[in-house]
Design a protein around this motif. Structure first.
Motif, mmCIF file in Angstrom:
data_model
loop_
_atom_site.group_PDB
_atom_site.id
_atom_site.type_symbol
_atom_site.label_atom_id
_atom_site.label_comp_id
_atom_site.label_asym_id
_atom_site.label_seq_id
_atom_site.Cartn_x
_atom_site.Cartn_y
_atom_site.Cartn_z
ATOM 1 N N TYR A 93 -62.953 -111.360 0.580
ATOM 2 C CA TYR A 93 -61.642 -110.996 1.170
ATOM 3 C C TYR A 93 -61.196 -109.428 0.366
ATOM 4 O O TYR A 93 -61.096 -109.478 -0.654
ATOM 5 C CB TYR A 93 -60.494 -111.772 1.212
ATOM 6 C CG TYR A 93 -59.301 -111.281 1.855
ATOM 7 C CD1 TYR A 93 -59.016 -111.132 3.210
ATOM 8 C CD2 TYR A 93 -58.310 -110.848 0.774
ATOM 9 C CE1 TYR A 93 -57.626 -110.784 3.546
ATOM 10 C CE2 TYR A 93 -57.022 -110.581 1.389
ATOM 11 C CZ TYR A 93 -56.795 -110.297 2.837
ATOM 12 O OH TYR A 93 -55.506 -109.865 3.227
ATOM 13 N N GLU A 94 -61.234 -108.335 1.270
ATOM 14 C CA GLU A 94 -60.926 -107.028 0.598
ATOM 15 C C GLU A 94 -61.751 -106.849 -0.870
ATOM 16 O O GLU A 94 -61.308 -106.367 -1.657
ATOM 17 C CB GLU A 94 -59.332 -106.890 0.333
ATOM 18 C CG GLU A 94 -58.632 -107.217 1.655
ATOM 19 C CD GLU A 94 -57.024 -106.791 1.632
ATOM 20 O OE1 GLU A 94 -56.743 -106.983 0.198
ATOM 21 O OE2 GLU A 94 -56.410 -106.555 2.443
ATOM 22 N N ASP B 121 -48.398 -113.114 -0.693
ATOM 23 C CA ASP B 121 -49.855 -113.368 -0.974
ATOM 24 C C ASP B 121 -50.154 -112.891 -2.454
ATOM 25 O O ASP B 121 -50.738 -111.957 -2.792
ATOM 26 C CB ASP B 121 -50.811 -112.962 -0.085
ATOM 27 C CG ASP B 121 -52.587 -113.396 -0.512
ATOM 28 O OD1 ASP B 121 -52.707 -114.098 -1.472
ATOM 29 O OD2 ASP B 121 -53.387 -112.594 -0.050
ATOM 30 N N HIS B 122 -49.490 -113.805 -3.507
ATOM 31 C CA HIS B 122 -49.347 -112.909 -4.836
ATOM 32 C C HIS B 122 -50.849 -112.696 -5.418
ATOM 33 O O HIS B 122 -50.960 -111.815 -6.042
ATOM 34 C CB HIS B 122 -48.807 -113.933 -5.717
ATOM 35 C CG HIS B 122 -47.196 -113.666 -5.548
ATOM 36 N ND1 HIS B 122 -46.400 -114.758 -4.927
ATOM 37 C CD2 HIS B 122 -46.252 -112.686 -5.928
ATOM 38 C CE1 HIS B 122 -45.040 -114.419 -4.827
ATOM 39 N NE2 HIS B 122 -45.008 -113.305 -5.459
ATOM 40 N N ASN B 123 -51.727 -113.616 -5.372
ATOM 41 C CA ASN B 123 -53.041 -113.404 -5.961
ATOM 42 C C ASN B 123 -54.057 -112.763 -4.948
ATOM 43 O O ASN B 123 -55.218 -112.531 -5.442
ATOM 44 C CB ASN B 123 -53.638 -114.626 -6.322
ATOM 45 C CG ASN B 123 -53.936 -115.742 -5.290
ATOM 46 O OD1 ASN B 123 -53.661 -115.467 -3.977
ATOM 47 N ND2 ASN B 123 -54.518 -116.881 -5.512
ATOM 48 N N LYS B 124 -53.614 -112.188 -3.888
ATOM 49 C CA LYS B 124 -54.368 -111.399 -3.039
ATOM 50 C C LYS B 124 -55.826 -112.212 -2.585
ATOM 51 O O LYS B 124 -56.934 -111.377 -2.367
ATOM 52 C CB LYS B 124 -54.595 -110.121 -3.629
ATOM 53 C CG LYS B 124 -53.640 -109.243 -3.979
ATOM 54 C CD LYS B 124 -52.765 -108.927 -3.053
ATOM 55 C CE LYS B 124 -51.249 -108.127 -3.484
ATOM 56 N NZ LYS B 124 -50.253 -107.855 -2.446
ATOM 57 N N ASP B 125 -55.517 -113.384 -2.349
ATOM 58 C CA ASP B 125 -56.883 -113.948 -1.821
ATOM 59 C C ASP B 125 -57.001 -114.155 -0.472
ATOM 60 O O ASP B 125 -57.892 -114.866 0.021
ATOM 61 C CB ASP B 125 -57.003 -115.302 -2.573
ATOM 62 C CG ASP B 125 -55.834 -116.422 -2.233
ATOM 63 O OD1 ASP B 125 -55.015 -115.828 -1.667
ATOM 64 O OD2 ASP B 125 -56.088 -117.677 -2.464
ATOM 65 N N GLY B 126 -55.772 -113.724 0.213
ATOM 66 C CA GLY B 126 -55.922 -113.821 1.729
ATOM 67 C C GLY B 126 -55.387 -114.962 2.115
ATOM 68 O O GLY B 126 -55.418 -115.036 3.487
#
Length: 199
Positions: A142-143, A166-171
């Motif tokens: 993801y990204e 989505d704090h940890n940017k894991d989608g």
């Protein structure tokens, strides 16, 4: 095993206690009820397009253990109705006409598995006992980064920024989403198409 493969407007209704039917690459674009399976088990409904239906676009009535995958079900008055158990819905795009309408998903049974779908509305009715995220953890990209976690559904609904963090940017959205009497514990931050499944 029967394969039904037609690319034209049609409405399919099966009431013959059938099993292992494949409905593949159909265009269903007529008023009334779209695609209906009744008393049918272990069928595959995949790569179909269902649109402009004035009732439920897809109905699984007393039908169990069916697999609904990679369908585009958009611009309908109502979405999907399920009254059978242990059905799997994954990688479907489901939207209502003009973004509004009645229920996008109406489930009167239990033990159904719904994950990695795009829904344009969160108007869902369930009686509980259904799972709205993957049965196992999935390795995905993801990204540009790789993660391993359960994956739910993308609901595509405008909500407050607080509920979509989505704090940890894991989608995966930090907050769980209530869907009827069930919960999507791992709702997606973006369309499932933005997640590349690895392995």
């Amino acid at each position: 095993h029967r394969l039904i493969r037609r690319q034209r407007q049609m409405c399919i209704r099966d009431r013959n206690n059938s099993s292992v039917i494949t409905l593949h690459k159909n265009l269903i674009n007529i008023a009334g009820i779209g695609l209906t399976l009744e008393n049918s088990n272990s069928c595959n409904i995949e790569n179909n397009r269902i649109s402009n239906i004035t009732h439920y676009a897809l109905k699984l009535i007393k039908s169990n253990e069916n697999f609904v995958r990679n369908n585009t079900i958009v611009d309908n008055e109502q979405g999907i109705f399920i009254s059978g158990d242990k059905n799997t819905l994954t990688r479907n795009v489901v939207g209502l006409k003009n973004g509004i309408g009645n229920y996008i998903l109406f489930i009167t049974s239990k033990s159904n598995l719904i994950y990695l779908n795009d829904f344009s509305s969160s108007r869902v009715s369930t009686m509980g006992g259904n799972r709205f995220y993957s049965p196992d953890k999935i390795e995905y990209e993801y990204e540009g980064k790789t993660f391993t976690n359960y994956l739910g559904n993308y609901w595509g609904v405008k909500e407050s920024l607080l509920t979509l963090l989505d704090h940890n940017k894991d989608g995966i959205i930090d907050m769980e989403k209530k869907v009827g009497m069930d919960i999507d514990k791992y709702q997606l931050a973006k369309s499932f198409k933005k997640y590349r499944i690895l392995g």
